[in-house]
Each structure stands twice: as C-alpha cells, then as structure tokens.
Design a protein around this motif. Structure first.
Motif, mmCIF file in Angstrom:
data_model
loop_
_atom_site.group_PDB
_atom_site.id
_atom_site.type_symbol
_atom_site.label_atom_id
_atom_site.label_comp_id
_atom_site.label_asym_id
_atom_site.label_seq_id
_atom_site.Cartn_x
_atom_site.Cartn_y
_atom_site.Cartn_z
ATOM 1 N N GLN A 94 -51.137 4.438 20.521
ATOM 2 C CA GLN A 94 -49.848 4.430 21.207
ATOM 3 C C GLN A 94 -48.869 5.387 20.539
ATOM 4 O OE1 GLN A 94 -48.220 0.551 22.093
ATOM 5 N NE2 GLN A 94 -46.124 1.314 22.084
ATOM 6 N N GLU A 95 -48.912 5.439 19.207
ATOM 7 C CA GLU A 95 -48.018 6.358 18.487
ATOM 8 C C GLU A 95 -48.311 7.806 18.865
ATOM 9 O OE1 GLU A 95 -48.445 2.636 16.009
ATOM 10 O OE2 GLU A 95 -49.805 3.973 17.096
ATOM 11 N N ALA A 121 -52.110 15.289 20.101
ATOM 12 C CA ALA A 121 -52.198 14.101 19.249
ATOM 13 C C ALA A 121 -52.873 12.940 19.967
ATOM 14 C CB ALA A 121 -50.798 13.695 18.781
ATOM 15 N N PHE A 122 -52.551 12.749 21.252
ATOM 16 C CA PHE A 122 -53.128 11.605 21.960
ATOM 17 C C PHE A 122 -54.617 11.781 22.207
ATOM 18 C CE2 PHE A 122 -53.902 9.186 25.991
ATOM 19 C CZ PHE A 122 -53.851 7.932 25.404
ATOM 20 N N THR A 144 -47.188 12.885 21.810
ATOM 21 C CA THR A 144 -47.582 13.892 22.796
ATOM 22 C C THR A 144 -46.573 13.978 23.931
ATOM 23 O OG1 THR A 144 -49.924 13.548 22.272
ATOM 24 C CG2 THR A 144 -49.424 14.585 24.384
ATOM 25 N N MET A 145 -46.061 12.833 24.371
ATOM 26 C CA MET A 145 -45.062 12.846 25.443
ATOM 27 C C MET A 145 -43.792 13.574 25.002
ATOM 28 S SD MET A 145 -46.426 11.528 28.102
ATOM 29 C CE MET A 145 -47.886 12.402 27.501
ATOM 30 N N TRP A 146 -43.382 13.356 23.746
ATOM 31 C CA TRP A 146 -42.213 14.072 23.228
ATOM 32 C C TRP A 146 -42.468 15.577 23.214
ATOM 33 C CZ3 TRP A 146 -37.238 13.882 22.178
ATOM 34 C CH2 TRP A 146 -36.682 14.841 21.330
ATOM 35 N N PHE A 147 -43.641 15.959 22.781
ATOM 36 C CA PHE A 147 -43.958 17.385 22.728
ATOM 37 C C PHE A 147 -43.941 17.994 24.130
ATOM 38 C CE2 PHE A 147 -47.151 20.797 22.949
ATOM 39 C CZ PHE A 147 -46.604 21.688 22.043
ATOM 40 N N LEU A 186 -53.104 25.010 22.925
ATOM 41 C CA LEU A 186 -54.042 23.905 22.720
ATOM 42 C C LEU A 186 -53.774 22.773 23.701
ATOM 43 C CD1 LEU A 186 -54.161 23.798 18.813
ATOM 44 C CD2 LEU A 186 -55.847 24.811 20.365
ATOM 45 N N ASN A 187 -52.496 22.528 23.996
ATOM 46 C CA ASN A 187 -52.150 21.483 24.960
ATOM 47 C C ASN A 187 -52.707 21.802 26.340
ATOM 48 O OD1 ASN A 187 -50.484 19.015 25.705
ATOM 49 N ND2 ASN A 187 -49.604 20.563 27.077
#
Length: 274
Positions: free
Chosen positions: A253-254, A246-247, A259-262, A239-240
């Motif tokens: 911002q959360e 999420a973003f 998303t950056m962590w993922f 999916l990414n």
C-alpha cells in the motif's frame, strides 16, 4: 570476462546520460552474448558495495553465528508474527559449518536461503547482496530516491560470476530459483554473498568491495556505470511508461501511494502551477 570493461570504466571515470547508458548496455549484450549478467542500482556513486549486515554488525561474522541468530534467536518471533517457515537449528549445525562446509556453493541450503531472502526483503541485516536480472529494475533503484545532499552521480553495477580457490575471499552467486516473498519475483532478484574459510574461525562473511578492489586473474568481472543524477526525472518517467515503479516492484500500500504521488504530481507538476 568483464575485467577489460571494468578497467575501461574505472580508468575514464566517465559519467553517462541515459541514452548513452542504453547504447553501452546494448553493446555489452552484443559483445558478451547470452552470458548471465546481474545489475544493481545505487543512488550515490560514491557508496561502496556493502551488505546491510556489514552496515550494522562491526567485525568478523561467522556463518554459524549468523545462522544461529536468525534461526534460534529471532526465529520463534518471526514464525509467530510473520507466519514464515523458519529452519530448525541445533548444536549439530555448528559442526556442519565448521567441518563439513567445504565449498561456499553449499551455503545456504535451500530452506535457509528461502528464509534469508524473506528477512532481506523486510529489512533485517543480511549478508546477501541483492541484484536484479533487469538493468531497468536496477536503474529504478538507482534513481528512486531524491537525495537531499544532491549526489551528482548514480551507479548501476554489472556482475558476472566470479570464481576463487578455497580459502580465498570469493563472491558466490546463489541463484534466482527460490520460493519466497513475491518481491523477489517482482524485482527479478538474484543474490550474492562473499565469504572465506578461515583456519581459526571457520567460514566467515567477507566484503564484496574487497573482491572488487583486489581483482585477480581468472576471475570474472563486476563493472560499474555512473549516470548523471540530473537525469532522475527523465529516467523515472521512461521507466514508468514500462510500468516499472514502486508499486509494480514492491506491491505494498505504501508503494501504491508513492507511485500515485509520482504520477499525479511529479509527472504533472506543470499543470499544478497556476
């Protein structure tokens, strides 16, 4: 129209991998053509179809009581701090719901619908059950959370309009065309509510799950695909690749940091092991 599919899924209790789900989805679209279908992802296949209002308000909830709550009671605070248009509420509204609302399709009127959708996206208990017109958005919500209790199966529900007679418990699809928060459009949202007119109490919200458990001839169908939780990382990775994360679906911002962590840890975790 989906009753046959639903019975087959429910009788076999089959759990699918992602590739098989995509095949079934393609077949579903071929078999039923351009019919409007909605999809909803749930991260535990044992969870029932419940609205956030059902989870937070015990007992019968009348349309008029909920409308008074969100417009007259909390409306001034929401309008002050969230800068959201809140529909006016007056005692005459009670009369409208008790005497003039002769069809579930007349609720909620457009200004109230816009407001209810906004509240739903920001966590206020709502009678609206949210869906997406994209099965892949639904899949993201099904697999988004890594549940600590380790649910073995995730679910993606498929919905097509149901019809019922006045007085029966009925699911009503409200429609996607509403000016509201941007998350509605990011997630390709649509919403349903379930209601029934009671001779004593007037119009009351009912359980979606109650309709599912008591399907009647002539109603369209709500079906369910169960998928293996072990597919989670693979599904989220796929999916990414289509920028479904999420973003892109929340825009906050959360959700950016999630998303950056993922992307930087989960997708690259092998490179962090030394």
């Amino acid at each position: 129209m989906f009753r046959g599919l639903a019975m087959a899924l429910n009788e076999t209790n089959e759990t699918l991998d992602w590739e098989t789900f995509e095949q079934r989805l393609k077949k579903l679209r071929v078999d039923y053509g351009p019919s409007e279908m909605l999809f909803r992802g749930q991260s535990n296949s044992e969870w029932q179809l419940t609205t956030t209002l059902e989870r937070n308000w015990a007992g019968r909830v009348r349309f008029v009581d909920y409308t008074r709550l969100i417009c007259a009671n909390i409306g001034p605070a929401v309008k002050t701090f969230a800068d959201v248009e809140v529909p006016e509420y007056s005692p005459s509204t009670d009369v409208m719901f008790d005497r003039e609302l002769l069809s579930l399709s007349k609720y909620p009127p457009d200004p109230l619908y816009r407001y209810m959708v906004h509240l739903r996206h920001f966590g206020f208990p709502s009678p609206l059950l949210d869906w997406s017109r994209s099965p892949f958005v639904a899949a993201f919500f099904a697999f988004k959370d890594d549940l600590p209790n380790g649910a073995e199966k995730r679910s993606i529900y498929v919905y097509s309009k149901m019809r019922g007679a006045l007085g029966e418990r009925t699911i009503h699809q409200i429609g996607p065309y509403v000016q509201t928060h941007e998350r509605h459009f990011r997630q390709q949202c649509d919403y349903t509510l379930c209601g029934r007119r009671d001779e004593t109490y007037g119009w009351c919200f009912e359980s979606h799950q109650g309709v599912v458990d008591d399907l009647r001839p002539g109603q369209d169908y709500l079906g369910k695909f169960d998928l293996l939780s072990s597919e989670r990382e693979k599904v989220l990775r796929l999916l990414n690749d289509y920028n479904l994360n999420a973003f892109s679906l929340f825009g906050s911002q959360e959700s950016l940091l999630e998303t950056m962590w993922f992307r930087e840890y989960v997708l690259k975790k092998d490179t962090w092991r030394g």
